[in-house]
Design a protein around this motif. Structure first.
Motif, PDB file in Angstrom:
ATOM      1  N   VAL A  12      31.229  40.455  43.897  1.00 55.82           N
ATOM      2  CA  VAL A  12      32.668  40.714  43.931  1.00 55.82           C
ATOM      3  C   VAL A  12      33.138  40.920  45.367  1.00 55.82           C
ATOM      4  O   VAL A  12      34.164  40.366  45.796  1.00 55.82           O
ATOM      5  N   THR A  24      43.805  45.893  41.035  1.00 54.33           N
ATOM      6  CA  THR A  24      44.754  44.915  40.480  1.00 54.33           C
ATOM      7  C   THR A  24      45.731  45.511  39.473  1.00 54.33           C
ATOM      8  O   THR A  24      46.425  44.760  38.790  1.00 54.33           O
ATOM      9  N   THR A  47      42.571  38.614  36.334  1.00 56.57           N
ATOM     10  CA  THR A  47      41.665  37.876  37.216  1.00 56.57           C
ATOM     11  C   THR A  47      40.666  37.128  36.336  1.00 56.57           C
ATOM     12  O   THR A  47      40.465  37.494  35.168  1.00 56.57           O
ATOM     13  N   LYS A 105      38.176  39.651  35.007  1.00 53.86           N
ATOM     14  CA  LYS A 105      38.684  40.450  33.893  1.00 53.86           C
ATOM     15  C   LYS A 105      38.662  39.638  32.606  1.00 53.86           C
ATOM     16  O   LYS A 105      38.357  40.161  31.523  1.00 53.86           O
ATOM     17  N   GLN A 113      37.907  46.067  39.400  1.00 59.49           N
ATOM     18  CA  GLN A 113      37.147  44.816  39.342  1.00 59.49           C
ATOM     19  C   GLN A 113      35.648  45.044  39.503  1.00 59.49           C
ATOM     20  O   GLN A 113      34.839  44.377  38.858  1.00 59.49           O
TER      21      GLN A 113
END
Length: 461
Positions: free
Chosen positions: A87, A96, A101, A104, A328
């Motif tokens: 990541v 976010t 994303t 996600k 994330q």
């Protein structure tokens, strides 16, 4: 204030030119009195790997706490670390809100796939990163769906320390001097394998508790208005590792469905293979209306999620928000963890290890009668410590011994074993190790635990 300079070693870990005592003294100066674990486990951790922790004095400990069950794969699993690095180097934003994303999307799809019936009837809600915030959201949603305000919870339950979650938590100590609790919370007795709250025990006690719950809901003179929701743990953790009997859970599910009451299952600690099933409620073959997930779902990083039956998704946009819904890194580590748990069939391994370990502890119980009861499912096991030299009650149970339990926790620590305590008066020693713990490491646990018993002055018979 201490003036030791902090140095950064080649691994990027902060360390003082001191020892455990130095760090603990500084922590006592820096932090509020609310800190708890350092009082019971007085160490400063330098590094950790798998089920092993090493402190700044190079002492090694077998960790059977694992972040209160958060670290399903243990400390610093290489695949988990790699997912973090992926990541960081991908260019994805770390924060976010609840924006979408690709990561996600992958995490959501996989998480739904491990819910009942592959999640076909569920949707997800990402809340703030603590289990308590997810419980808050679950109770708010139940009230919104039903138009009712009451919540039924159970003695011994633990659902968080925020204002509303504390109201549905059984432990009275943190409620002292906290006024204005969330109203209309009705507590009911929860089954206990060793200490039946009705003083009956066995199958008769479970049947009586089942009838008691059903009668409360049906009785028009009960004095308790029909609630919006019932919230419970299928295995109580902080309450002393108490698994709910399957027939009791099945009846609660049936009654709540008949009366339009939402059933909220708090799987924050017991979820994700901890009990030998993906979720602890699966032992009873039921499906909750709302599943509360945190701890292991984030793979060691902060994350909390609700699984909501789609028919009860009554939220309007933004009616329960949280800045840190879009972690994330936690979705990456969570996805990696969920895949390993499923693909390596960890639930089956954990179920077998749990039965083996309970058998070994039962053998130890014969030599050390201070072990009053051994219970749990999978690698969520409780050892209740009692006073075998005092009179038994009418069900054959000895008085609980919270003082000896505390001493045993101390002696375990001195032997290089980290355990937590729970239950009434802290009389239950609790095991929540990494789900990847080996049989050899479980053998080391048994050796260290017996060593602690002897060090505490407990003589075998």
């Amino acid at each position: 204030m201490m003036t030791d300079k902090v140095r950064i070693d080649s691994l990027g870990a902060n360390s003082l030119n001191g020892n455990n005592e130095t760090y603990l003294a500084r922590q006592a100066e820096f932090e509020s009195n609310v800190r708890s674990y350092p009082r019971k486990l007085p160490l400063a951790i330098a590094k950790a790997n798998g089920v092993w922790i090493t402190d700044v004095e190079n002492n090694q400990y077998l960790d059977c706490l694992a972040g209160a069950g958060t670290l399903a794969l243990g400390h610093n699993h290489p695949d988990v670390l790699q997912s973090i690095q992926n990541v960081i180097t991908s260019g994805l934003p770390l924060h976010t809100l609840d924006l979408t994303t690709p990561l996600k999307d992958q995490f959501s799809e996989y998480l739904l796939s491990v819910l009942p019936q592959q999640g076909k009837e569920y949707c997800l809600q990402f809340t703030g990163p603590s289990g308590a915030d997810a419980v808050e959201a679950a109770m708010k949603l139940a009230k919104k769906v039903t138009g009712r305000t009451g919540i039924i919870s159970f003695s011994g339950g633990y659902h968080g320390m925020t204002h509303a979650t504390l109201a549905v938590t059984g432990n009275l100590s943190p409620k002292e001097a906290v006024n204005g609790m969330m109203p209309e919370v009705q507590f009911m007795p929860y089954p206990h394998q060793y200490r039946c709250p009705l003083g009956i025990g066995g199958d008769a006690g479970v049947k009586a508790l089942t009838y008691y719950f059903e009668n409360l809901i049906n009785d028009v003179e009960s004095g308790v208005r029909k609630p919006a929701a019932v919230i419970l743990e299928a295995v109580q953790g902080e309450g002393g590792v108490n698994p709910a009997p399957a027939e009791w859970l099945q009846r609660i599910r049936k009654v709540t469905q008949e009366h339009g009451i939402l059933l909220i299952l708090d799987e924050v600690q017991a979820g994700f293979c901890r009990t030998g099933k993906q979720f602890a409620f699966e032992h009873a073959g039921i499906e909750p209306d709302i599943i509360v997930m945190s701890k292991a779902v984030g793979g060691g990083l902060p994350l909390a999620v609700l699984g909501i039956k789609k028919e009860f998704d009554a939220w309007a946009p933004g009616h329960h928000t949280g800045t840190f819904r879009g972690n994330q890194l936690a979705m990456a580590t969570g996805l990696t963890t969920l895949k390993i748990l499923k693909e390596e069939k960890i639930a089956e391994k954990v179920a077998a290890q749990g039965e083996w370990l309970k058998g070994k502890l039962a053998e130890m119980q014969k030599r050390y009668p201070v072990i009053g009861h051994v219970r749990g499912l999978g690698l969520m096991i409780g050892i209740e410590i009692v006073k075998p030299n005092e009179a038994q009650d009418h069900m054959g149970c000895y008085p609980a011994d919270g003082e000896l339990s505390a001493l045993l926790q101390k002696k375990c620590f001195e032997a290089g074993l980290i355990l937590e305590r729970g239950g009434r008066n802290g009389c239950v020693l609790r095991l929540l190790p990494s789900l990847l713990i080996t049989n050899d490491e479980l053998g080391i646990f048994l050796d260290k635990f017996e060593q602690a018993l002897l060090a505490a002055g407990v003589k075998p018979v």
